[in-house]
Structures are given as C-alpha cells and as structure tokens.
Motif scaffolding. Structure first.
Motif, PDB file in Angstrom:
ATOM      1  N   ASP A 138       0.826  -1.202   0.000  1.00  0.00           N
ATOM      2  CA  ASP A 138       0.000   0.000   0.000  1.00  0.00           C
ATOM      3  C   ASP A 138       0.863   1.257   0.000  1.00  0.00           C
ATOM      4  O   ASP A 138       0.503   2.248  -0.646  1.00  0.00           O
ATOM      5  N   ARG A 139       1.999   1.199   0.662  1.00  0.00           N
ATOM      6  CA  ARG A 139       2.879   2.374   0.717  1.00  0.00           C
ATOM      7  C   ARG A 139       3.418   2.726  -0.663  1.00  0.00           C
ATOM      8  O   ARG A 139       3.394   3.888  -1.077  1.00  0.00           O
ATOM      9  N   GLU A 180      -9.079  -6.355  -0.831  1.00  0.00           N
ATOM     10  CA  GLU A 180      -7.902  -5.566  -0.464  1.00  0.00           C
ATOM     11  C   GLU A 180      -6.591  -6.199  -0.919  1.00  0.00           C
ATOM     12  O   GLU A 180      -5.728  -5.541  -1.485  1.00  0.00           O
ATOM     13  N   LEU A 194       0.618   6.575  -7.243  1.00  0.00           N
ATOM     14  CA  LEU A 194      -0.726   6.718  -7.808  1.00  0.00           C
ATOM     15  C   LEU A 194      -0.881   7.979  -8.628  1.00  0.00           C
ATOM     16  O   LEU A 194      -1.487   7.972  -9.708  1.00  0.00           O
ATOM     17  N   SER A 195      -0.315   9.089  -8.163  1.00  0.00           N
ATOM     18  CA  SER A 195      -0.487  10.367  -8.858  1.00  0.00           C
ATOM     19  C   SER A 195       0.683  10.683  -9.792  1.00  0.00           C
ATOM     20  O   SER A 195       0.715  11.748 -10.407  1.00  0.00           O
ATOM     21  N   GLN A 196       1.636   9.766  -9.909  1.00  0.00           N
ATOM     22  CA  GLN A 196       2.783  10.011 -10.769  1.00  0.00           C
ATOM     23  C   GLN A 196       2.440   9.796 -12.243  1.00  0.00           C
ATOM     24  O   GLN A 196       1.539   9.034 -12.583  1.00  0.00           O
ATOM     25  N   GLU A 202      -7.327   0.679  -9.906  1.00  0.00           N
ATOM     26  CA  GLU A 202      -7.349   2.076  -9.478  1.00  0.00           C
ATOM     27  C   GLU A 202      -6.257   2.880 -10.177  1.00  0.00           C
ATOM     28  O   GLU A 202      -6.464   4.046 -10.539  1.00  0.00           O
ATOM     29  N   PHE A 203      -5.101   2.254 -10.403  1.00  0.00           N
ATOM     30  CA  PHE A 203      -3.993   2.963 -11.046  1.00  0.00           C
ATOM     31  C   PHE A 203      -4.325   3.302 -12.496  1.00  0.00           C
ATOM     32  O   PHE A 203      -4.125   4.444 -12.936  1.00  0.00           O
ATOM     33  N   PHE A 219       2.097   1.859  -3.515  1.00  0.00           N
ATOM     34  CA  PHE A 219       0.983   2.236  -4.376  1.00  0.00           C
ATOM     35  C   PHE A 219       0.621   3.696  -4.184  1.00  0.00           C
ATOM     36  O   PHE A 219       0.433   4.436  -5.163  1.00  0.00           O
ATOM     37  N   GLN A 220       0.520   4.134  -2.949  1.00  0.00           N
ATOM     38  CA  GLN A 220       0.171   5.530  -2.688  1.00  0.00           C
ATOM     39  C   GLN A 220       1.241   6.485  -3.211  1.00  0.00           C
ATOM     40  O   GLN A 220       0.933   7.598  -3.637  1.00  0.00           O
ATOM     41  N   SER A 221       2.489   6.033  -3.214  1.00  0.00           N
ATOM     42  CA  SER A 221       3.573   6.905  -3.665  1.00  0.00           C
ATOM     43  C   SER A 221       3.591   7.088  -5.179  1.00  0.00           C
ATOM     44  O   SER A 221       4.139   8.071  -5.677  1.00  0.00           O
ATOM     45  N   GLN A 245      -5.649  -2.374  -6.658  1.00  0.00           N
ATOM     46  CA  GLN A 245      -4.718  -1.281  -6.889  1.00  0.00           C
ATOM     47  C   GLN A 245      -4.419  -1.110  -8.376  1.00  0.00           C
ATOM     48  O   GLN A 245      -4.301   0.022  -8.863  1.00  0.00           O
TER      49      GLN A 245
END
Length: 425
Positions: A64-65, A363, A71-73, A379-380, A67-69, A376
């Motif tokens: 999850d860490r 999840e 996601l907006s790249q 979502e990506f 992925f969050q890093s 994920q």
C-alpha cells in the motif's frame, strides 16, 4: 409441496455473520452480498510455495505504501532507473553466478591432477557435477510452439502489439490448457515466449484479448529486473538450489540420514535468506514495473478493456469447477470439452459473476504473489485513463485467427482432459 418449501427455505438462508439473506444459486457457492461471508478465493499462505510466500509477505507489508507513492505520478516515471538497491541486487546476482563458475573452475583444476591423484579427481568430478546443477537457469523455448508459417494472423496481431508497447516481438507462442497468459524471455540469446491459455482466450471478448496480450508484451518493455538475464536468472537459480537440496525427511533413513537431512535443511535456509534478500532489493522496482505494464497495455487496448480483463481473472476458478463436474474420461473429445466449458462459462448466473467481481477488488486479492493487488491495478489505470484502443481487430482478421486456433482445440482440450480426468482402471 414439501420439497418446494424446503427449496425456498434453503434459498432464503440467513448469513451466519450478519443475518442477511445469502445468494444461493444451485450448484454455486453460497455467499453474503452484505458482508461478503464465504466470498471465497482467499490466498492461503499454506498453499503457496516458499518463494510465493516471500513475495506475498513483502507485498502485504509494503504494497500500500508504494501504491500511494506512485498513484499520482506520470506512468512514464515508473520506467527503471539505477538505484542503490538495484546496484546491490545486480552485484549479488553476479556473485551468485560467479560462485557457480568458481565451483566449475575448481572442478576442472582438480581433474588436471590426473590419475596420479584419484581422490582429487573424484572431488573434481563431484565439483563439476555440482556446478552443473548450480548453473544459471535461463529457460528454453518449448518444442510445441506455434510457427509463423502456420499461424500468421495471430503472429501479425502480436507483432503490432509488441511494436506499440516497445517490446521485442514473439519468437514463439505456446497455447496451453490454463486459464492464464504469460511472458518470458528464455535462453541465450534471449528469445521472447508468449503463452496463451486457450480456455481463457475462448471466453474473452476481443478487446480483453488485446488487453491480455498487450499486458504480457509490456513485460518486455517495462524493465522488470526479475525478468532480466542477470537478476532474473539468479532468482531462478536460487529457487532451484533450494528445491534441489531441501529433501523430504525419510524416517527410515537412520541416524546418519537424519543428520544429513538437517544439515541440508540448514544449508537450504541459508540460501533462502539470500533469496529473500535479493527479492527485497528488487521488489519495489518489480511492483513499479507491473503498474507500468498495466498502463502500457491501456495505450493499446484502452482503459475499459484492461479493467474488464483484470476483473475477469478470478473467473478462472471455474475452469477447475467445470473440470471436476464434466471431465470423467480420457476418451472424451477435446474440442467438445472446450465448447462445453465456454457454454458453462456463458451460463454463469449474475450472482456468481458479482461474487467473482468482488473477489477481484478485495484488499489483498491478486493474480499471483508477484503482482500488486488487482484493486490497486484497476485504481492505477483508472487514474491515468486512455479512452480509446489504438489497436483493434477487424472481423476478417478475427476470423483468420479463430481458424488458426480452432485447429488446436482438440489437442488443447485433450490436455485439459488429461490434467483433470480421473485415472481409468
């Protein structure tokens, strides 16, 4: 009347966890649409091999860490770069391969003493045998691959997709009886192998087929270190070493056998520590490469087709269910069994399709231990949408490919039957 009442009662059973009415279609899993009780397809660590368990543990702890890093790249930022961890992984992988070479060199040196030192020669032969078992595992091209001459339309489609994502073209395409697809580079020089599971292909739409092929070819363009000739083969080599020296304990082997067993077990755990260390060094980059492969696939198929393809992956559990219900003899027709599977698949009730869709977005649900969770991945690609497909297949081309693959249905169906038919006495 009584039987009808019993059927109604069975259909209206409450969920043991939340009390809601269960979905209960005849012949399918009962599950709760409110709390997801008995949804199924939980990935049990006990059923995975040791390498998959390693990746699964890393993924759950860190997935999850990362992925969050990202996601907006911009997805282009996911392309591989040299980093401290990659340099360390490359160095460790070289050391693993060098160790095999050193063992072989020592073996040749021992043989040079000649018959005047028989004992040393025997040690040399042992070292050479050991070095052969420890050689890098580079894979090889299967002998039953399709040829460009016999399946030109399928190869032409694959070439277009490979060129679009920047991957090497396929040197071989293998069709098997799995509900899956894969990409591999094997041998020296590295040759590209695409594997397509015919049961999966037959139940996909054409946009989903393009998405599948585009994702697999994207593995040839995303710079994933775990597939490289140095690091990837080192991981494969370590996995083989562990398999080779980790024996099952034989209770009748006596005291000496017991001591030997535990010594080999300790050695295998030492090698596994190296495997875990190398896996940790490349894991982050490997996960970034998977997300990049998904995005590259959407530039070919469009986002919606890739999303549909990802959500359909859990449907593969019905190949096993179908096989257990329908395959009973090696004398069955392979083509007919595949046709029957497609009909069975098309007839899945809506509640079952909903259950499988929910599994896809749980999840930690994932295609396998090396992939990020499907939730994920969806979502990506949704965060970086590509509206339209850049490669489509016209009806004439579809017909040509269908004819080429139809010739394989009997053989692939027979393989499916062979895998699942009970032993005939």
């Amino acid at each position: 009347m009584a039987s009808a009442t019993q059927q109604l009662e069975k259909k209206n059973q409450p969920c043991p966890d939340c009390g809601s009415i269960l979905h209960s279609e005849k012949g399918f899993r009962r599950w709760c649409p409110q709390c997801n009780w008995n949804l199924g397809s939980d990935e049990s660590a006990n059923t995975l091999d040791y390498t998959s368990r390693i990746y699964r543990k890393i993924g759950i702890a860190q997935g999850d860490r990362i992925f969050q890093s990202i996601l907006s790249q911009d997805p282009e930022n996911l392309r591989p770069r040299w980093s401290i961890s990659k340099i360390l992984a490359f160095t460790l992988a070289l050391a693993i391969h060098l160790f095999s070479i050193v063992i072989a060199g020592l073996g040749l040196y021992a043989l040079s003493f000649g018959w005047s030192a028989v004992f040393i020669m025997l040690i040399g032969i042992l070292l050479l045998t050991l070095s052969w078992c420890m050689r890098p595992r580079l894979g090889s091209m299967p002998t039953n691959c399709l040829s460009r001459q016999n399946t030109p339309a399928l190869f032409a489609l694959c070439d277009r997709i490979a060129d679009k994502v920047g991957s090497p073209r396929a040197d071989g395409i293998q069709i098997n009886s799995d509900y899956n697809a894969s990409f591999a580079q094997v041998g020296i020089p590295r040759k590209t192998l695409i594997t397509i599971g015919l049961p999966m292909w037959l139940v996909q739409t054409w946009p989903e087929r393009i998405a599948t092929l585009a994702h697999e070819f994207s593995h040839g363009a995303n710079g994933d270190s775990t597939r490289s000739i140095v690091i990837g083969s080192a991981l494969n080599t370590l996995a083989y070493w562990i398999y080779f020296i980790r024996p099952e304990y034989d209770q009748d082997s006596g005291f000496a056998g017991m001591i030997g067993h535990y010594l080999l077990w300790i050695l295998s755990w030492f090698i596994e520590l190296i495997y875990i260390g190398l896996s940790h060094l490349v894991w982050h980059q490997s996960q970034r490469a998977e997300f990049l492969a998904d995005f590259l696939a959407t530039t070919v198929s469009g986002t919606q087709a890739m999303k549909d393809d990802l959500q359909k992956m859990p449907y593969g559990e019905h190949l096993q269910i179908f096989a257990n219900k329908s395959i009973f003899s090696n004398q069955q027709s392979g083509k007919k069994i595949l046709t029957k599977f497609v009909s069975y698949f098309r007839g899945l009730p809506q509640s079952e399709l909903e259950r499988l869709d929910r599994i896809a977005v749980r999840e930690n649900a994932r295609l396998d231990s090396t992939h990020p969770p499907t939730r994920q991945r969806i979502e990506f690609i949704a965060a970086h949408p590509v509206a339209d497909a850049t490669i489509t297949v016209e009806k004439e081309e579809q017909s040509l490919i269908n004819v080429e693959l139809e010739q394989l249905e009997e053989a692939v169906g027979k393989q499916l039957i062979s895998d699942w038919a009970p032993e005939e006495r």
